[in-house]
Design a protein around this motif. Structure first.
Motif: not given
Length: 430
Positions: A315-328
């Motif tokens: 796949r050549n699609t962009m990947r999301l890394g692990p969530i650092v946290g929720r902004k709020k």
């Protein structure tokens, strides 16, 4: 089962998304009371938005706006709605989402290709360990996706290790759909009841709701603890009701793959400007192919990084890394900025910690405070409390308040009335 667009070149994926974006803008301009107002108020001619870079000309949509003008986002007459779902309300009042028959088909397609991404095939049987009722989109999406993939599914629901193992031993599923920390409870039950987890036939787990990886994609403490006892493949999947789309890891486990036919992704800084490549920022999404309630530049509140190098899975699609946290949920604690997932990782180092909630509050001098409420598998002691505090100081340079409580009290805090999934973070500042 890799869609052709996910194997296309980066340039072709971008051109494809820009065509879909144009279609979405025309659709919203015609059918969405909310976005019609936005286009009018900001004097936006949708015909001038030609590229993904042009998206910055359009204001973002926030959770507050979605809550305040919920019905105005609906783009179809009520008689076209087949299913109603609500968000979990983690960061405020729940939001209602309506789905048409086409939206349910899109949801099924999304989960089918997401499961396939994690190696699931029509020859597998999956055990669903989340609720499918109570207006919860995820459980329904998993069921529809497994059905579309042609695999089998066992709808057990959340909790109750005894019932889960009864189904595993009776029906021989090959994959579990599960919150990863619950796998530790399944392991504990198996050890107490002479069940060999490694001869159970389970090949892997599609893990939801909690992170399995550090930012470099190495295993975090939670996944290491699972893998020490149970030799199964662990796949992260990340989604939300608002997206109606999932980002799931492939065999390489280097982030959750984007489905470009279903969603456009931006990562923005605090001023709503795109961040530089490799920098963390807030995930902002635009849904493609949604009929009832499409969203344009919706701010998810999740902080993360994207990864764009081609994946060896094809796949050549962009990947999301692990969530650092929720902004709020960002905490500013005595000069240190951190997010609750970092606290989870430290607590997972202690086998004595059976269950916990993290309370964030504003103290008497107006700064952020952290209170950990913990249930232990041993008699709580000052020595254990001090060990936990020392570990926090060493790992995160913070020393939170620690309170020991009975397991039932912690469970009651985690599952307030109408809750469909555990609330580990209780933010008393909002």
């Amino acid at each position: 089962m890799i869609p052709k667009i996910e194997q296309a070149s980066i340039q072709d994926i971008k051109a494809f998304q820009e065509e879909k974006l144009s279609e979405l803008l025309m659709y919203l301009n015609e059918n969405s009371a909310y976005y019609k107002r936005v286009f009018l108020e900001y004097n936006i001619d949708v015909n001038t938005i030609k590229s993904l870079e042009d998206l910055v000309k359009i204001p973002t949509t926030t959770k507050d706006q979605l809550q305040q003008f919920n019905d105005d986002f609906l783009c179809v007459p009520k008689n076209k709605i087949i299913d109603y779902v609500t968000t979990s309300g983690t960061l405020g009042n729940p939001v209602t989402f309506a789905l048409t028959d086409n939206d349910l088909e899109r949801l099924a397609y999304n989960e089918a290709i997401s499961f396939a991404c994690a190696g699931v095939s029509e020859n597998d049987v999956l055990q669903l360990m989340t609720t499918i009722d109570r207006r919860f989109m995820a459980g329904l999406a998993y069921f529809l996706g497994v059905r579309k993939l042609g695999a089998g599914i066992i709808r057990v629901g959340a909790g109750i290790p005894e019932l889960q193992w009864d189904s595993i031993l009776k029906f021989k599923p090959t994959y579990l759909i599960v919150v990863p920390s619950f796998l530790l409870k399944l392991i504990e039950y198996a050890e107490q009841n002479d069940i060999d987890v490694n001869t159970s036939g389970i090949k892997g787990a599609i893990c939801i709701g909690e992170s399995l990886r550090e930012q470099d994609f190495s295993m975090n403490v939670l996944s290491k603890k699972i893998k020490e006892k149970w030799d199964i493949e662990l796949y992260s999947t990340y989604a939300s009701t608002e997206m109606e789309t999932a980002f799931t890891e492939c065999s390489e486990k280097q982030g959750g793959h984007q489905h470009p036919e279903l969603i456009i992704v931006e990562i923005l800084d605090e001023n709503n400007n795109p961040v530089n490549e490799g920098e963390e920022g807030e995930l902002v999404i635009t849904t493609l192919g949604v009929e009832a309630m499409p969203l344009l530049r919706f701010k998810t509140g999740d902080i993360l990084k994207t990864h764009t190098t081609p994946c060896t899975c094809g796949r050549n699609t962009m990947r999301l890394g692990p969530i650092v946290g929720r902004k709020k949920h960002m905490i500013k604690y005595k000069g240190t900025t951190l997010y609750p997932p970092a606290l989870n990782n430290v607590l997972n180092d202690f086998i004595e910690v059976e269950n916990f909630v993290i309370e964030i509050y504003q103290n008497t001098i107006g700064t952020d405070g952290i209170r950990l409420k913990i249930a232990t598998s041993v008699n709580p002691s000052e020595e254990l409390k001090q060990n936990i505090k020392d570990h926090f100081r060493a790992k995160l340079r913070v020393s939170p308040e620690i309170e020991f409580h009975d397991k039932k009290i912690i469970e009651k805090l985690q599952f307030p009335k109408m809750s469909r999934k555990p609330m580990v973070v209780i933010d008393l500042r909002i």
